[in-house]
Design a protein around this motif. Structure first.
Motif, PDB file in Angstrom:
ATOM      1  N   GLN A 127       0.852  -1.183   0.000  1.00 40.67           N
ATOM      2  CA  GLN A 127       0.000   0.000   0.000  1.00 40.67           C
ATOM      3  C   GLN A 127       0.886   1.230   0.000  1.00 40.67           C
ATOM      4  O   GLN A 127       1.738   1.403   0.867  1.00 40.67           O
ATOM      5  CB  GLN A 127      -0.909   0.007   1.242  1.00 40.67           C
ATOM      6  N   ASP A 130      -2.883   6.100  -1.723  1.00 36.39           N
ATOM      7  CA  ASP A 130      -4.204   5.586  -2.078  1.00 36.39           C
ATOM      8  C   ASP A 130      -4.124   4.453  -3.087  1.00 36.39           C
ATOM      9  O   ASP A 130      -5.133   4.056  -3.664  1.00 36.39           O
ATOM     10  CB  ASP A 130      -5.076   6.710  -2.627  1.00 36.39           C
ATOM     11  N   THR A 131      -2.932   3.910  -3.294  1.00 34.49           N
ATOM     12  CA  THR A 131      -2.731   2.876  -4.310  1.00 34.49           C
ATOM     13  C   THR A 131      -2.382   1.540  -3.668  1.00 34.49           C
ATOM     14  O   THR A 131      -1.456   1.456  -2.861  1.00 34.49           O
ATOM     15  CB  THR A 131      -1.604   3.288  -5.281  1.00 34.49           C
ATOM     16  N   MET A 133      -0.886  -2.068  -4.485  1.00 31.97           N
ATOM     17  CA  MET A 133      -0.031  -2.623  -5.531  1.00 31.97           C
ATOM     18  C   MET A 133       0.151  -4.122  -5.329  1.00 31.97           C
ATOM     19  O   MET A 133       0.408  -4.584  -4.221  1.00 31.97           O
ATOM     20  CB  MET A 133       1.330  -1.918  -5.541  1.00 31.97           C
ATOM     21  N   LYS A 203      -1.675  -2.141 -10.178  1.00 30.97           N
ATOM     22  CA  LYS A 203      -2.001  -1.139  -9.165  1.00 30.97           C
ATOM     23  C   LYS A 203      -3.494  -0.868  -9.216  1.00 30.97           C
ATOM     24  O   LYS A 203      -4.048  -0.615 -10.285  1.00 30.97           O
ATOM     25  CB  LYS A 203      -1.232   0.152  -9.419  1.00 30.97           C
ATOM     26  N   TYR A 205      -6.505   1.568  -7.827  1.00 30.01           N
ATOM     27  CA  TYR A 205      -6.756   2.846  -7.166  1.00 30.01           C
ATOM     28  C   TYR A 205      -7.941   3.536  -7.828  1.00 30.01           C
ATOM     29  O   TYR A 205      -8.433   3.101  -8.875  1.00 30.01           O
ATOM     30  CB  TYR A 205      -5.520   3.755  -7.204  1.00 30.01           C
ATOM     31  N   LYS A 207      -8.872   6.505  -9.845  1.00 27.25           N
ATOM     32  CA  LYS A 207      -8.208   7.489 -10.695  1.00 27.25           C
ATOM     33  C   LYS A 207      -8.927   8.830 -10.612  1.00 27.25           C
ATOM     34  O   LYS A 207     -10.143   8.916 -10.738  1.00 27.25           O
ATOM     35  CB  LYS A 207      -8.172   7.006 -12.146  1.00 27.25           C
ATOM     36  N   ASP A 227      -4.280  -0.547 -12.977  1.00 29.35           N
ATOM     37  CA  ASP A 227      -3.203   0.025 -13.791  1.00 29.35           C
ATOM     38  C   ASP A 227      -2.076  -0.998 -13.905  1.00 29.35           C
ATOM     39  O   ASP A 227      -1.489  -1.401 -12.897  1.00 29.35           O
ATOM     40  CB  ASP A 227      -2.713   1.309 -13.121  1.00 29.35           C
ATOM     41  N   GLY A1021       1.916   5.150  -7.946  1.00 23.42           N
ATOM     42  CA  GLY A1021       0.718   4.413  -8.292  1.00 23.42           C
ATOM     43  C   GLY A1021       0.511   4.298  -9.780  1.00 23.42           C
ATOM     44  O   GLY A1021      -0.563   4.004 -10.248  1.00 23.42           O
ATOM     45  N   ARG A1023       0.611   6.594 -11.939  1.00 24.44           N
ATOM     46  CA  ARG A1023       0.014   7.756 -12.570  1.00 24.44           C
ATOM     47  C   ARG A1023       1.085   8.783 -12.865  1.00 24.44           C
ATOM     48  O   ARG A1023       1.986   9.008 -12.066  1.00 24.44           O
ATOM     49  CB  ARG A1023      -1.056   8.367 -11.659  1.00 24.44           C
TER      50      ARG A1023
END
Length: 1024
Positions: A127, A130-131, A133, A203, A205, A207, A227, A1021, A1023
């Motif tokens: 963790q 907020d992601t 994995m 991942k 989360y 978005k 992701d 994450g 992004r």
């Protein structure tokens, strides 16, 4: 004495300072070729004897940080899949307690996967903020598997038999690759076609919206995504995978996937052709198996993304992306259904039996583009146009019967449908004939086509660096559609009812056209440190035109319409040898219009205008994100509605909705987070539900509107906690969801026990609410962390309210008008039935992984406890549970074996045939050969013991339904898989040089455990 005291105090301070001494080692991982930061690389701090002290992963800037507890000599080892390991010696002393290693250049490994031995193991779940994995190397899947087999193993992720993906109870709407769109909005393409060999990390989360990503101010609009981070050695390379398979029962499957990655571009293409319901090998299935018919699919698509290399918010940044997708699906479906409709207390239930066959074909073409441009450092423009076309055709036949008591209670009854549709059924089985209410033998056919074009534009202009900005969002869309349907029904009633049998030959056509436009203007003003005020205004306009014409072809005859040709008059014949085939029409529109059903044809146009003003306040900091807002929403709707024999009117409606929302996110640390969300919203009845009209085109199901409907109010609350302990490799999730609806709109049904006719009218009812609690825990076990345990527990409660009613036997509908049918609801004995259902779900997995094999144990449980306030027949206590094991064996010479076996059981069903035990066993054996194991030959066996069934049960406040559907269960497939990778400089690598799957086979930790491979390009994450 004073000198001694001063010396003592000085010694104490020095000792305390030594005790509080902090030691720090930092560094930054960078690719030697592109000079880009390497995020999610593995950094390990070792003592001089190579024993591990701690490990970390690099962040989005490639940085890592260690804080050892004592001074000494250490070794820093930095590694990443596809790069040569790098080591640096450091020494920490009291005088030199901080060492900065600076930039560490990672060099690409031309051998693709090198060898390194470190004492770190792959964590299944991590963790970061907020992601969540998931490391792909921590999960083994059978050779040749696609992403679906991997996703089904992820803790907290649920994949239903219809392909719906949920993460922590939230529906996954999109897949991304390295933070970029991948066939946006189509999760099936990634699940069924993306080879697991490409995956480094997954991942999960929520978005953020384009607006949030551009401004950094959270607007609360999110999309749940998975992701995919690809392995970094794939950068600057072409990767392709071809899988061709054939099996018994003429099953076939062909799949091709090719892609090229660079730091700035990605191009992916795929093609698939199969008649196996797109069923992949590996991963657990839900209870009841995979029903839904036999499906053949053809799909081909291309997806790309490109950027010019400039950073986010840098002037001149340009990013392009998009996809094109073609899909064709053909399905043959068989189904058998037994249902029980709950009537008022003291009355018998109504029992229904049906069987049907349907064949359908659908074709679709879809394309979407995305352009993002920053003309300067303060402005961002995002434009997304799309186009889609779809067409479909279907045909089917069905038989159904309604009984006033359970036909299976009769001695020797095997198939009520076969018995009731047999010739001379009344003489052969008088007991069955006595409880028969009606039968329906139906043929159907239809076709449809639709065009849709739409576009979205987002523009954000930052006015300062402290958060002040103005934004504009505009969208528009246009859809044109047309559908045709044909149906022939023979309806027979119990002679004792006095109802005349019905024969219907119906044709309907429904052209439609609609368009919509909207624009939203927003402004954000900083109020102080981390505080922002926001005001938004949105205008929306929608137009919808629908013209449904229905024709009763069975009314064509020479008696009512003298001069008809024999062909046109034959549409009214019940003799199949005389009647034109289904799908045929009379010779002219003039003749067709003679039998237009003026009672059930309609013409309607809707004009909808919406104004929404939003006032909100936000607080954003590294630890806390809080926002609260209120939407003020006046709506105006105007509908012109014409149903020739009933109503011709223009209706207007003006409503004012107020919708509050609150959201709080608190970060206890980078790996522990609490989030609370609340939203209240109002929903209005549809305009047609508010009309005093009746639809009796189906004599067995008559529906009508209700001008007295009120708006509904919905409350929803979600609380989530996520935590992760990196040292222990432990992850935890706690979640609570609750929804409650006041004045929810539910169809009240009144049942006529003599004829089996059901009357429906929408009515408001309060008392519907539901809640769900979830707990997920995942942990590595043991010093070397070769064992892993994962549990996902869910407890749900639903309070479902509905009306159960029976029509008085002495009530006869003499007028087929709204007023005439309203008497049914006014005089029917109606009771409010509340069904309270408690559900408990548990999914427990224990696994062990070594160098060349892994084994896992699983347990699944689903318990349903239902109690109804009116009909005791709705009460149930059912158990669905399964337990079993899976294993993967990978030998050094390329031979691999995968298998899973489980016992799946049902208990507590009133129908004894549903209380079953099914021992399900699947297996695969594969051999890789040629240079670098480029080719693989495998054979897969599904449901070896032929025990899979396709039975399911659904229950609501008014009905219980048990269904069986045909499916592909027991078969085998022989696969030939060929992999070709072309790396920079024109060198090719056919396959991998090792066979451990998935992930890097030679990045070893203790006991041969693969080391943690981290994600692809992108920021935290995944992004950007």
């Amino acid at each position: 004495m004073k000198h001694k005291l001063l010396l003592f105090m000085l010694s104490f301070v020095m000792a305390a300072g030594a005790m509080a001494q902090r030691y720090v080692v930092t560094g930054t991982a960078v690719e030697s070729r592109s000079k880009n930061a390497v995020d999610f690389a593995t950094a390990v701090l070792l003592r001089s004897d190579s024993t591990a002290v701690t490990a970390a992963t690099t962040d989005e800037n490639g940085m890592f940080r260690f804080e050892p507890k004592e001074a000494g000599k250490y070794i820093v080892k930095l590694s990443y899949v596809g790069f040569k390991p790098l080591t640096r010696n450091v020494e920490l002393t009291a005088e030199s307690d901080s060492v900065g290693l600076g930039t560490l250049l990672l060099t690409s490994n031309d051998k693709v996967l090198g060898s390194a031995t470190v004492t770190a193991t792959a964590s299944r779940v991590e963790q970061k903020g907020d992601t969540t994995m998931f490391s792909a190397s921590a999960y083994r899947v059978p050779a040749g598997s696609t992403l679906e087999s991997l996703v089904k193993q992820l803790p907290g992720v649920e994949v239903s038999d219809d392909g719906t993906i949920k993460w922590n109870g939230k529906t996954v709407q999109e897949f991304l690759i390295n933070g970029k769109d991948f066939f946006k909005g189509d999760t099936k393409t990634a699940m069924k076609n993306l080879p697991t060999e490409l995956v480094s990390k997954i991942k999960a989360y929520d978005k953020k919206s384009d607006y949030t990503e551009q401004t950094g101010i959270d607007d609360g609009e999110e999309t749940t995504v998975l992701d995919i981070s690809t392995k970094r050695e794939l950068n600057e390379s072409w990767v392709s995978n071809l899988d061709v398979a054939y099996g018994n029962h003429d099953r076939y499957s062909t799949r091709f996937f090719g892609t090229r990655f660079t730091d700035k571009t990605r191009v992916s293409t795929f093609a698939s052709l199969n008649n196996t319901n797109d069923m992949g090998f590996g991963g657990p299935r839900g209870f009841g198996g995979g029903g839904g018919g036999l499906t053949a699919t053809k799909r081909v698509g291309v997806d790309f993304s490109w950027e010019n290399g400039k950073k986010k918010r840098e002037a001149g940044r340009l990013e392009l992306g998009g996809f094109a997708l073609y899909s064709h699906t053909g399905t043959d479906a068989l189904s058998t259904t037994n249902s029980e409709t709950f009537l008022t207390s003291g009355s018998n239930s109504s029992f229904g039996n049906s069987s049907s066959f349907s064949g359908s074909h659908s074709t679709s073409v879809m394309s979407r583009l995305r352009l993002e441009w920053s003309p300067d450092s303060m402005t961002n423009i995002n434009f997304r146009p799309s186009y889609s076309y779809s067409e479909s055709r279907n045909s089917g036949s069905s038989r159904s019967a309604t009984f006033n008591s359970n036909p299976y209670d009769l001695d020797g009854m095997v198939s009520p449908l076969d018995s009731i549709f047999a010739s001379n059924y009344a003489e052969r089985n008088p007991e069955l004939a006595a409880i028969m209410v009606n039968t329906n033998n139906r043929l159907s056919m239809g076709d449809s086509k639709s065009h849709n074009v739409s576009a979205n534009l987002n523009l954000v202009r930052r006015l300062s660096s402290n958060g002040r900005n103005v934004s504009l969002r505009a969208s528009g869309g246009y859809t044109k559609s047309e559908s045709h349907s044909y149906a022939i029904s023979n309806i027979a009633y119990n002679p004792a009812s006095g109802q005349t049998n019905s024969y219907l030959n119906q044709y309907s056509t429904t052209p439609g056209r609609n368009y919509n436009v909207s624009a939203r203007l927003g402004y954000v003003e900083p109020l102080g440190k981390n505080w922002f005020a926001e005001a938004r205004y949105q205008y929306s306009y929608k137009y919808n035109k629908s013209d449904r014409s229905r024709y009763n072809l069975n009314e064509l005859n020479t008696t009512d319409f003298p001069g008809l040709s024999d062909y046109d008059a034959s549409f009214g014949s019940t003799d199949e040898s005389v009647r034109p085939s289904l799908g045929s029409l009379p010779t002219s529109d003039e003749i067709l219009n003679k039998v237009r059903d003026e009672n059930n044809s309609q013409y309607a146009t809707y004009k909808y205008t919406d104004h929404t003003a939003t006032l909100g306040i936000r607080y954003n900091s590294s630890a806390v994100r809080f926002n609260a807002g209120v939407d003020f929403n006046p709506e105006h709707t105007k509908m012109a509605y014409n149903r020739p024999s009933q109503v011709d009117t223009v209706v207007t409606r003006n409503v004012f909705n107020v919708s509050p929302s609150v959201r709080l996110r608190y970060n206890f640390s980078k790996t522990n987070r609490l989030e609370i969300r609340y939203r209240g919203s109002s929903s209005q009845p549809s305009m047609t539900d508010l009309l005093a009209v009746v639809d009796n085109s189906n004599p067995l199901s008559i529906s009508m509107g209700n001008p007295g409907l009120k708006p509904s109010w919905n409350n929803s609350l979600r609380i989530n906690y996520n935590g992760y302990n990196a040292d222990r490799q432990q992850g935890m999730m706690l979640g609570v969801d609750a929804t409650q609806t006041k004045n929810s709109i539910s169809n009240r049904m009144v049942y006529d026990a003599k004829t089996g006719v059901s009357y429906f009218r929408p009515e408001n009812i309060s008392g519907n609410w539901d809640g769900r609690g979830m707990f997920m825990f995942n942990s590595a076990i043991g010093k070397q962390k070769l064992f892993n345990i994962n549990t996902f527990t869910s407890v749900s409660y639903q309070n479902a309210v509905g009306y159960v009613s029976t029509k008085p036997n002495d009530l006869t509908v003499t007028e087929q008008t709204y007023e005439g049918y309203s008497k049914v609801f006014e005089q029917a004995a109606s009771q409010k039935n509340t069904t309270k259902t408690l559900g408990v779900d548990e999914n427990l997995n224990l696994s062990y992984r070594s160098t060349w094999f892994d084994v896992g144990l699983l347990g699944k449980l689903n318990y349903q406890h239902a109690r109804a306030s009116v009909q005791q027949n709705a009460n149930m206590d059912t158990w669905n549970f399964a337990y079993g094991a899976n294993a993967n064996v990978n030998l050094s010479f390329g031979l691999s074996f995968s298998t899973d076996i489980r016992m799946s059981s049902r208990r507590g069903y009133s129908d004894a045939s549903m209380n079953t035990n099914e021992l399900l066993w699947n297996a695969q054996i594969a051999q890789s050969f040629l240079k670098n194991k480029a080719a693989t030959l495998s054979i897969q066996f599904y449901d070896i013991l032929q025990k899979q069934s396709n039975v399911s049960r659904m229950i609501s406040a008014t009905q219980r339904t048990d269904s069986w559907n045909n499916a592909i269960n027991s078969y085998f497939m022989v696969h030939f898989i060929y992999k070709l990778n072309i790396f920079p400089g024109g060198s090719s690598k056919k396959g991998d040089d090792k066979t451990d799957r998935p992930g890097p086979p030679d990045m070893r930790g203790p006991g041969g455990m693969p080391m943690r491979p981290m994600g692809g390009p992108g920021g935290m994450g995944g992004r950007p």
